[in-house]
Motif scaffolding. Structure first.
Motif, PDB file in Angstrom:
ATOM      1  N   TYR A 147       6.909  -2.419  -3.246  1.00  0.00           N
ATOM      2  CA  TYR A 147       6.325  -3.704  -3.629  1.00  0.00           C
ATOM      3  C   TYR A 147       6.968  -4.841  -2.831  1.00  0.00           C
ATOM      4  N   PHE A 148       8.316  -4.850  -2.759  1.00  0.00           N
ATOM      5  CA  PHE A 148       9.011  -5.875  -1.971  1.00  0.00           C
ATOM      6  C   PHE A 148       8.565  -5.835  -0.513  1.00  0.00           C
ATOM      7  N   PHE A 149       8.414  -4.632   0.039  1.00  0.00           N
ATOM      8  CA  PHE A 149       7.968  -4.468   1.417  1.00  0.00           C
ATOM      9  C   PHE A 149       6.642  -5.195   1.637  1.00  0.00           C
ATOM     10  N   CYS A 150       5.699  -4.976   0.745  1.00  0.00           N
ATOM     11  CA  CYS A 150       4.381  -5.619   0.873  1.00  0.00           C
ATOM     12  C   CYS A 150       4.484  -7.130   0.741  1.00  0.00           C
ATOM     13  N   ARG A 151       5.264  -7.598  -0.206  1.00  0.00           N
ATOM     14  CA  ARG A 151       5.394  -9.046  -0.403  1.00  0.00           C
ATOM     15  C   ARG A 151       6.088  -9.712   0.791  1.00  0.00           C
ATOM     16  N   LEU A 152       7.157  -9.095   1.281  1.00  0.00           N
ATOM     17  CA  LEU A 152       7.893  -9.672   2.402  1.00  0.00           C
ATOM     18  C   LEU A 152       7.048  -9.760   3.661  1.00  0.00           C
ATOM     19  N   LEU A 153       6.208  -8.754   3.901  1.00  0.00           N
ATOM     20  CA  LEU A 153       5.386  -8.730   5.109  1.00  0.00           C
ATOM     21  C   LEU A 153       4.003  -9.325   4.879  1.00  0.00           C
ATOM     22  N   GLN A 154       3.808  -9.941   3.731  1.00  0.00           N
ATOM     23  CA  GLN A 154       2.565 -10.617   3.373  1.00  0.00           C
ATOM     24  C   GLN A 154       1.360  -9.684   3.446  1.00  0.00           C
ATOM     25  N   LEU A 155       1.562  -8.466   2.953  1.00  0.00           N
ATOM     26  CA  LEU A 155       0.480  -7.491   2.844  1.00  0.00           C
ATOM     27  C   LEU A 155      -0.108  -7.562   1.438  1.00  0.00           C
ATOM     28  N   PRO A 156      -1.339  -7.101   1.250  1.00  0.00           N
ATOM     29  CA  PRO A 156      -1.893  -7.080  -0.106  1.00  0.00           C
ATOM     30  C   PRO A 156      -1.004  -6.221  -1.011  1.00  0.00           C
ATOM     31  N   PRO A 157      -0.732  -6.668  -2.241  1.00  0.00           N
ATOM     32  CA  PRO A 157       0.165  -5.915  -3.132  1.00  0.00           C
ATOM     33  C   PRO A 157      -0.263  -4.463  -3.360  1.00  0.00           C
ATOM     34  N   GLU A 158      -1.566  -4.190  -3.358  1.00  0.00           N
ATOM     35  CA  GLU A 158      -2.013  -2.820  -3.604  1.00  0.00           C
ATOM     36  C   GLU A 158      -1.705  -1.883  -2.432  1.00  0.00           C
ATOM     37  N   ALA A 159      -1.263  -2.421  -1.303  1.00  0.00           N
ATOM     38  CA  ALA A 159      -0.907  -1.587  -0.148  1.00  0.00           C
ATOM     39  C   ALA A 159       0.302  -0.707  -0.452  1.00  0.00           C
ATOM     40  N   TRP A 160       1.112  -1.059  -1.461  1.00  0.00           N
ATOM     41  CA  TRP A 160       2.294  -0.257  -1.778  1.00  0.00           C
ATOM     42  C   TRP A 160       1.922   1.163  -2.182  1.00  0.00           C
ATOM     43  N   LEU A 161       0.696   1.355  -2.640  1.00  0.00           N
ATOM     44  CA  LEU A 161       0.246   2.693  -3.037  1.00  0.00           C
ATOM     45  C   LEU A 161       0.123   3.634  -1.846  1.00  0.00           C
ATOM     46  N   ARG A 162       0.046   3.094  -0.641  1.00  0.00           N
ATOM     47  CA  ARG A 162      -0.087   3.920   0.566  1.00  0.00           C
ATOM     48  C   ARG A 162       1.246   4.162   1.254  1.00  0.00           C
ATOM     49  N   LEU A 163       2.336   3.697   0.669  1.00  0.00           N
ATOM     50  CA  LEU A 163       3.665   3.854   1.262  1.00  0.00           C
ATOM     51  C   LEU A 163       4.470   4.886   0.484  1.00  0.00           C
ATOM     52  N   THR A 164       5.412   5.525   1.177  1.00  0.00           N
ATOM     53  CA  THR A 164       6.267   6.530   0.554  1.00  0.00           C
ATOM     54  C   THR A 164       7.715   6.267   0.942  1.00  0.00           C
ATOM     55  N   THR A 165       8.608   6.375  -0.014  1.00  0.00           N
ATOM     56  CA  THR A 165      10.043   6.325   0.286  1.00  0.00           C
ATOM     57  C   THR A 165      10.706   7.538  -0.358  1.00  0.00           C
ATOM     58  N   PHE A 166      11.624   8.143   0.370  1.00  0.00           N
ATOM     59  CA  PHE A 166      12.382   9.271  -0.156  1.00  0.00           C
ATOM     60  C   PHE A 166      13.475   8.767  -1.093  1.00  0.00           C
ATOM     61  N   ASN A 167      13.932   9.645  -1.966  1.00  0.00           N
ATOM     62  CA  ASN A 167      15.061   9.313  -2.842  1.00  0.00           C
ATOM     63  C   ASN A 167      16.284   9.046  -1.972  1.00  0.00           C
ATOM     64  N   CYS A 168      17.023   8.026  -2.302  1.00  0.00           N
ATOM     65  CA  CYS A 168      18.264   7.647  -1.620  1.00  0.00           C
ATOM     66  C   CYS A 168      18.021   7.170  -0.184  1.00  0.00           C
ATOM     67  N   SER A 169      16.804   6.721   0.110  1.00  0.00           N
ATOM     68  CA  SER A 169      16.514   6.249   1.469  1.00  0.00           C
ATOM     69  C   SER A 169      17.019   4.816   1.656  1.00  0.00           C
ATOM     70  N   LEU A 170      17.212   4.444   2.909  1.00  0.00           N
ATOM     71  CA  LEU A 170      17.690   3.115   3.257  1.00  0.00           C
ATOM     72  C   LEU A 170      16.549   2.284   3.819  1.00  0.00           C
ATOM     73  N   ASN A 171      16.541   1.016   3.461  1.00  0.00           N
ATOM     74  CA  ASN A 171      15.530   0.075   3.929  1.00  0.00           C
ATOM     75  C   ASN A 171      16.256  -1.160   4.409  1.00  0.00           C
ATOM     76  N   TYR A 172      15.845  -1.687   5.545  1.00  0.00           N
ATOM     77  CA  TYR A 172      16.549  -2.808   6.156  1.00  0.00           C
ATOM     78  C   TYR A 172      15.530  -3.868   6.556  1.00  0.00           C
TER      79      TYR A 172
END
Length: 86
Positions: free
Chosen positions: A26-51
């Protein structure tokens, strides 16, 4: 960057946020000014790092998302599945 400090004394600030993958997406979509529903198309692994980088001008970029390079393959999981074969 603090304009009161000379360039060689400029400071960088880092904030570490530990949270659920859904919040990260959700933060990823908001920060990059993407539609909020775009988060449904993203995947993050457990314990992954985001920068993310937020510049003083307000521009934002994502350096990495879902990086699991710090984990051995057998410790990489997503939604109760091990490794990348899910």
């Amino acid at each position: 960057m603090n304009p009161a400090l000379p360039d060689d004394e400029a400071r960088h600030e880092f904030e570490i946020i530990v949270c659920h993958g859904n919040m990260i997406r959700y933060f990823f979509c908001r920060l990059l000014q993407l539609p909020p529903e775009a988060w449904l198309r993203l995947t993050t692994f457990n314990c992954s790092l985001n920068y993310f980088v937020i510049r003083p001008t307000g521009s934002v970029s994502c350096r990495t998302m879902g990086d699991v390079g710090h984990l051995p393959y057998d410790k990489t999981t997503f939604s109760m599945h091990h490794g990348f074969n899910w």
